[in-house]
Enzyme design. Sequence first.
Site, mmCIF file in Angstrom:
data_model
loop_
_atom_site.group_PDB
_atom_site.id
_atom_site.type_symbol
_atom_site.label_atom_id
_atom_site.label_comp_id
_atom_site.label_asym_id
_atom_site.label_seq_id
_atom_site.Cartn_x
_atom_site.Cartn_y
_atom_site.Cartn_z
ATOM 1 N N CYS A 125 2.344 -6.778 3.035
ATOM 2 C CA CYS A 125 2.879 -7.980 3.668
ATOM 3 C C CYS A 125 2.612 -7.932 5.178
ATOM 4 O O CYS A 125 2.133 -6.938 5.712
ATOM 5 C CB CYS A 125 4.375 -8.104 3.393
ATOM 6 S SG CYS A 125 5.387 -6.903 4.300
ATOM 7 N N GLU A 170 4.813 0.785 1.551
ATOM 8 C CA GLU A 170 4.070 1.232 2.730
ATOM 9 C C GLU A 170 5.029 1.742 3.814
ATOM 10 O O GLU A 170 4.745 2.744 4.465
ATOM 11 C CB GLU A 170 3.223 0.073 3.287
ATOM 12 C CG GLU A 170 2.214 -0.486 2.301
ATOM 13 C CD GLU A 170 2.778 -1.579 1.392
ATOM 14 O OE1 GLU A 170 1.982 -2.164 0.643
ATOM 15 O OE2 GLU A 170 3.991 -1.852 1.422
#
Length: 160
Positions: A98, A72
């Site tokens: 996360c 990401e």
Amino acid sequence: MLLAVATRERAACLRRHVGAILVSDQRIIATGYNGTPTGFPNCDEGGCHRCSHPEDYAEGRGYDVCICVHAEQNALLQAAKLGYSVQGSQCYSTLRPCFGCLKELYQAGVAAVYYLNAWAPSVPQEAEAYDALLAEMQERGVSVEPLELPESLLDLRAAP
């Protein structure tokens, strides 16, 4: 999501391959996969101490010495490098992001996050903080939702 699945194949991480794409106005604006920074040796070449020495780290620990950039993060950085705004975009990731990646996606203006595989911190206090972040993002209009796909679509092998 299938492009995120295909993108993760580029990852050289010894532990997990993750892919992510950013989509805006029905167009892919950036892709990312987890791995060491550009120009660094890959994990499978000894580039990341945590990946190269898993016996030194308990499961879910040692991220502070891991040099790998998450999928990401790489997608956000690629969009920035190419001059694309991610404001209002959607992120499709093969793994639920996360804590750090969720904060970065939110701060960059991503409006929704869809993931293929669940992830959550293993330590109860961290899991509680993660759940609080998910709730706060939801309250602020940013959804983080699983995306179900048929197994047949996830088979990357060529059809016989």
